[in-house]
Design a protein around this motif. Structure first.
Motif, PDB file in Angstrom:
ATOM      1  N   ALA A 230     -87.085  71.441   9.010  1.00 54.19           N
ATOM      2  CA  ALA A 230     -87.781  70.351   9.363  1.00 54.19           C
ATOM      3  C   ALA A 230     -87.541  70.175  11.209  1.00 54.19           C
ATOM      4  O   ALA A 230     -86.291  70.419  11.495  1.00 54.19           O
ATOM      5  N   ILE A 231     -88.584  70.164  11.918  1.00 51.35           N
ATOM      6  CA  ILE A 231     -88.408  69.833  13.308  1.00 51.35           C
ATOM      7  C   ILE A 231     -89.499  69.250  14.055  1.00 51.35           C
ATOM      8  O   ILE A 231     -90.824  69.288  13.474  1.00 51.35           O
ATOM      9  N   THR A 282     -94.103  79.738   7.846  1.00 50.34           N
ATOM     10  CA  THR A 282     -94.877  79.023   7.506  1.00 50.34           C
ATOM     11  C   THR A 282     -94.454  77.494   7.486  1.00 50.34           C
ATOM     12  O   THR A 282     -93.347  77.367   7.140  1.00 50.34           O
ATOM     13  N   THR A 283     -95.410  76.219   7.581  1.00 50.54           N
ATOM     14  CA  THR A 283     -95.086  75.255   7.416  1.00 50.54           C
ATOM     15  C   THR A 283     -96.013  74.262   7.174  1.00 50.54           C
ATOM     16  O   THR A 283     -97.282  74.467   7.065  1.00 50.54           O
ATOM     17  N   ARG A 284     -95.815  72.879   6.852  1.00 51.06           N
ATOM     18  CA  ARG A 284     -96.732  71.995   6.690  1.00 51.06           C
ATOM     19  C   ARG A 284     -96.736  70.984   7.987  1.00 51.06           C
ATOM     20  O   ARG A 284     -95.572  70.531   8.601  1.00 51.06           O
ATOM     21  N   LEU A 285     -97.784  70.640   8.317  1.00 50.92           N
ATOM     22  CA  LEU A 285     -97.993  69.739   9.428  1.00 50.92           C
ATOM     23  C   LEU A 285     -97.820  68.218   8.889  1.00 50.92           C
ATOM     24  O   LEU A 285     -98.550  67.699   8.280  1.00 50.92           O
ATOM     25  N   ILE A 367     -99.785  77.232   9.707  1.00 47.63           N
ATOM     26  CA  ILE A 367     -99.766  76.080   8.812  1.00 47.63           C
ATOM     27  C   ILE A 367    -100.574  76.082   7.760  1.00 47.63           C
ATOM     28  O   ILE A 367    -101.808  76.285   7.818  1.00 47.63           O
ATOM     29  N   LEU A 368     -99.949  75.889   6.559  1.00 43.33           N
ATOM     30  CA  LEU A 368    -100.453  75.935   5.434  1.00 43.33           C
ATOM     31  C   LEU A 368    -101.389  74.715   4.727  1.00 43.33           C
ATOM     32  O   LEU A 368    -102.293  75.055   4.285  1.00 43.33           O
TER      33      LEU A 368
END
Length: 374
Positions: A230-231, A282-285, A367-368
């Protein structure tokens, strides 16, 4: 609650140790859990050790011993003369060096630790901003044993994917590899607290620069795979349809979590030393500090592009900072060695070649799914 749990842990440790085949009695053992190394004004080594009190009825869970000598082992031998118990290194979890010590070179110390069969290869190494002696003598209201606080903080941030790992084994491996350099976390003590301030960058065994916590994240992003990272990233807020009438920060802060990543570095040109660094992310917002319609596919794509540009820029800046300092924490030299036959690459040869290298950074960012938006 903490003191009760600590006594239970000590009692379990007593049972484990007493069941060993080694005939040494508990009364004669002083278990070193954390050790710190400082350089003194007369160029000696000041060694500070935290010893675990095995006796569950002891008034304190740990005691501090220190001594100085021309060598780390010599200082430890002198500390033995001050201890009512024979010092043992089998429970060592963290070894700390001051910045000044790290700038002079750590390989002799690291070799000494690695040659001790009682010391685990999984012992964490870290650099202290300031004096390790002063840091280890700090008092913390929640932790009666400062060594446990340091270990737990390093351990959870490494396992939580905030910073790269730096065990004794990993530092030794990076140092003796011809084409890569070690990195160690940097910490400081402040009002009884331990704060991780980033990473120390090394050229061979000497500290030459530092990376801040965000840069430490990007260093791990390149060198390892994220699974749950996370960031928080800040970008300009223009172009997202945010009403000017709303009182809001001038910049848009975006929190990303559940990060998964994969990186790949390839040698493009062996003569002009050009590398390509590809990163798939790939990440979640999770959160945005502005009012915007993230369900709008056009705005979401623009957000992806902005974040991709920012991440690319941050990695390029970190690569340049390391290159200018002469440190290669990314292992470009190892990529070169494996890609070009018959190089007989050495660390000395690589550090002469490395300053002329160029790196193209490409980030594939997606963003997935989205989370909470404020």
């Amino acid at each position: 609650m903490y003191k009760k749990m600590n006594k239970i842990i000590i009692a379990i440790l007593v049972i484990i140790i007493s069941g060993c085949a080694d005939p040494k009695t508990l009364e004669r053992m002083g278990l070193v859990t954390t050790i710190g190394y400082d350089t003194t004004e007369d160029k000696n080594v000041l060694v500070t050790m935290v010893l675990l009190q095995i006796d569950p009825e002891a008034a304190q869970n740990s005691i501090i011993l220190s001594a100085k000598s021309e060598t780390s082992k010599g200082a430890k031998n002198k500390a033995d003369l001050k201890s009512p118990k024979k010092l043992q290194s089998g429970q060592l979890r963290v070894a700390l060096v001051s910045e000044e010590f790290a700038q002079l070179g750590i390989i002799n110390l690291v070799d000494t630790l690695a040659r001790d069969p009682a010391i685990s290869n999984l012992t964490y190494l870290a650099v202290v901003e300031g004096s390790t002696h002063k840091l280890l003598k700090q008092k913390n209201a929640g932790f009666s044993d400062i060594s446990q606080l340091i270990y737990k903080e390093l351990d959870q941030n490494i396992k939580g994917e905030k910073i790269p790992s730096s065990t004794l084994q990993e530092v030794m491996q990076d140092y003796y590899a011809a084409g890569t350099d070690p990195v160690l976390p940097t910490i400081r003590g402040e009002n009884g607290e331990i704060i991780i301030t980033g990473m120390a960058l090394f050229k061979n065994d000497k500290m030459v620069s530092k990376a801040n916590p965000d840069e430490a994240f990007f260093l791990k992003l390149v060198n390892d795979r994220y699974k749950t990272g996370a960031i928080e990233i800040t970008i300009p807020k223009g172009g997202f349809g945010i009403p000017e009438s709303i009182k809001a920060p001038d910049q848009m802060s975006v929190v990303l979590d559940t990060i998964t990543s994969k990186s790949d570095i390839n040698l493009l040109n062996k003569d002009n030393l050009q590398f390509e660094m590809k990163i798939k992310l790939t990440t979640r917002l999770l959160e945005v500090n502005q009012v915007m319609d993230i369900k709008n596919p056009v705005l979401l794509k623009k957000l992806e592009d902005r974040l991709s540009e920012k991440i690319t820029s941050e990695i390029e800046n970190l690569v340049e900072k390391a290159r200018v300092a002469g440190a290669d924490p990314f292992g470009f030299g190892e990529i070169y060695r494996k890609s070009v036959r018959g190089t007989n690459l050495t660390a000395s040869k690589w550090h002469k070649m490395y300053p002329d290298s160029k790196v193209n950074v490409k980030v594939d960012f997606e963003i997935l799914r989205t989370g909470v938006v404020e």
